[in-house]
Write a protein that holds these residues in place. Structure first.
Motif, mmCIF file in Angstrom:
data_model
loop_
_atom_site.group_PDB
_atom_site.id
_atom_site.type_symbol
_atom_site.label_atom_id
_atom_site.label_comp_id
_atom_site.label_asym_id
_atom_site.label_seq_id
_atom_site.Cartn_x
_atom_site.Cartn_y
_atom_site.Cartn_z
ATOM 1 N N UNK A 208 1.046 -1.264 -0.201
ATOM 2 C CA UNK A 208 0.033 0.064 0.139
ATOM 3 C C UNK A 208 0.861 1.297 0.080
ATOM 4 N N UNK A 209 1.959 1.166 0.478
ATOM 5 C CA UNK A 209 2.921 2.220 0.752
ATOM 6 C C UNK A 209 3.940 2.294 -0.006
ATOM 7 N N UNK A 210 3.972 1.342 -0.781
ATOM 8 C CA UNK A 210 5.176 0.948 -1.889
ATOM 9 C C UNK A 210 6.435 1.255 -1.143
ATOM 10 N N UNK A 211 6.651 0.580 -0.007
ATOM 11 C CA UNK A 211 7.733 0.941 0.747
ATOM 12 C C UNK A 211 8.005 -0.337 1.762
ATOM 13 N N UNK A 212 9.295 -0.843 2.000
ATOM 14 C CA UNK A 212 9.753 -1.597 3.188
ATOM 15 C C UNK A 212 9.589 -1.023 4.482
ATOM 16 N N UNK A 213 9.265 -1.549 5.407
ATOM 17 C CA UNK A 213 8.660 -1.279 6.794
ATOM 18 C C UNK A 213 10.012 -1.086 7.684
ATOM 19 N N UNK A 214 11.059 -1.432 7.152
ATOM 20 C CA UNK A 214 12.296 -1.337 8.238
ATOM 21 C C UNK A 214 13.376 -0.984 7.573
ATOM 22 N N UNK A 215 14.426 -0.379 8.143
ATOM 23 C CA UNK A 215 15.753 -0.296 7.750
ATOM 24 C C UNK A 215 16.839 -1.135 8.237
ATOM 25 N N UNK A 216 17.961 -1.529 7.637
ATOM 26 C CA UNK A 216 18.919 -2.406 7.810
ATOM 27 C C UNK A 216 20.147 -1.217 8.134
ATOM 28 N N UNK A 217 20.878 -1.245 9.243
ATOM 29 C CA UNK A 217 21.876 -0.492 9.291
ATOM 30 C C UNK A 217 23.396 -1.345 9.629
ATOM 31 N N UNK A 218 24.330 -1.275 9.117
ATOM 32 C CA UNK A 218 25.450 -1.851 9.202
ATOM 33 C C UNK A 218 26.538 -0.741 10.089
ATOM 34 N N UNK A 219 27.043 -1.169 11.087
ATOM 35 C CA UNK A 219 27.985 -0.489 11.902
ATOM 36 C C UNK A 219 29.484 -0.790 11.604
#
Length: 198
Positions: free
Chosen positions: A182-193
């Motif tokens: 519906x939002x044409x988007x993923x719900x999360x972010x992946x962050x690598x430190x």
């Protein structure tokens, strides 16, 4: 205050309203009440003539890309390359140059235009994995992954990602989790430190 700390401070301040807008237009995390969008006329592919990173390579996942410099758009979000070129990675030019003190930010799509993106396998990285960055001054830097997080976009850890640090660090950011049609988007972010190794 030296130039590097000023840049890191500016990046941290802008991060209140800035988040990855690729991955099919990810929504920004809820801004602070007093925060306002930061106007910018810097297009996503504007050449940057100062010291900058020129490429990123992650051997474990076979990711390799040149780096374009990006800033903040009129909506107060970090600009990213078009989803029609999902294999193009970008450096957030209001963060430190990789190798300088502070958290350098590199962004990439998980997918786009019905194809895998440059950071499609970013979620597969583990502590100790290598991330290589080349710079415009000829330096070749090696970072090693410290840890990885997956977080809902409305809980994006801005202080941890953009906040000042006392040593050279790297953040790799992409989208992940469930795709909201519906939002044409993923719900999360992946962050690598990652931390500078050499």
């Amino acid at each position: 205050m030296n130039r590097t700390k000023l840049i890191a401070t500016a990046a941290s301040a802008l991060a209140v309203t800035a988040v990855l807008t690729g991955c099919s237009s990810s929504p920004a995390p809820a801004p602070a009440a007093e925060a306002k969008p930061v106007p910018s006329s810097v297009p996503v592919t504007k050449p940057f003539k100062g010291l900058r990173p020129t490429s990123v390579s992650i051997p474990k996942i076979g990711a390799q890309s040149s780096l374009v410099s990006v800033a903040v758009n009129l909506e107060g979000k970090i600009s990213v390359p078009s989803v029609k070129t999902p294999m193009q990675a970008a450096w957030y030019r209001l963060s430190p140059v990789p190798g300088e003190v502070g958290p350098a930010i590199v962004l990439g799509h998980v997918d786009g235009d019905k194809k895998p993106g440059i950071f499609y396998k970013l979620k597969d990285l583990a502590p100790g994995d290598e991330v290589d960055i080349d710079r415009s001054d000829g330096k070749k830097l090696k970072f090693t992954v410290d840890h990885l997080t997956q977080v809902p976009k409305d809980q994006f850890p801005q202080d941890a990602v953009y906040g000042n640090s006392t040593k050279p660090e790297l953040r790799l950011i992409t989208c992940g989790g469930v795709f909201d049609h519906a939002e044409h988007s993923y719900e999360d972010n992946i962050v690598v430190y990652a931390n500078l190794a050499s």
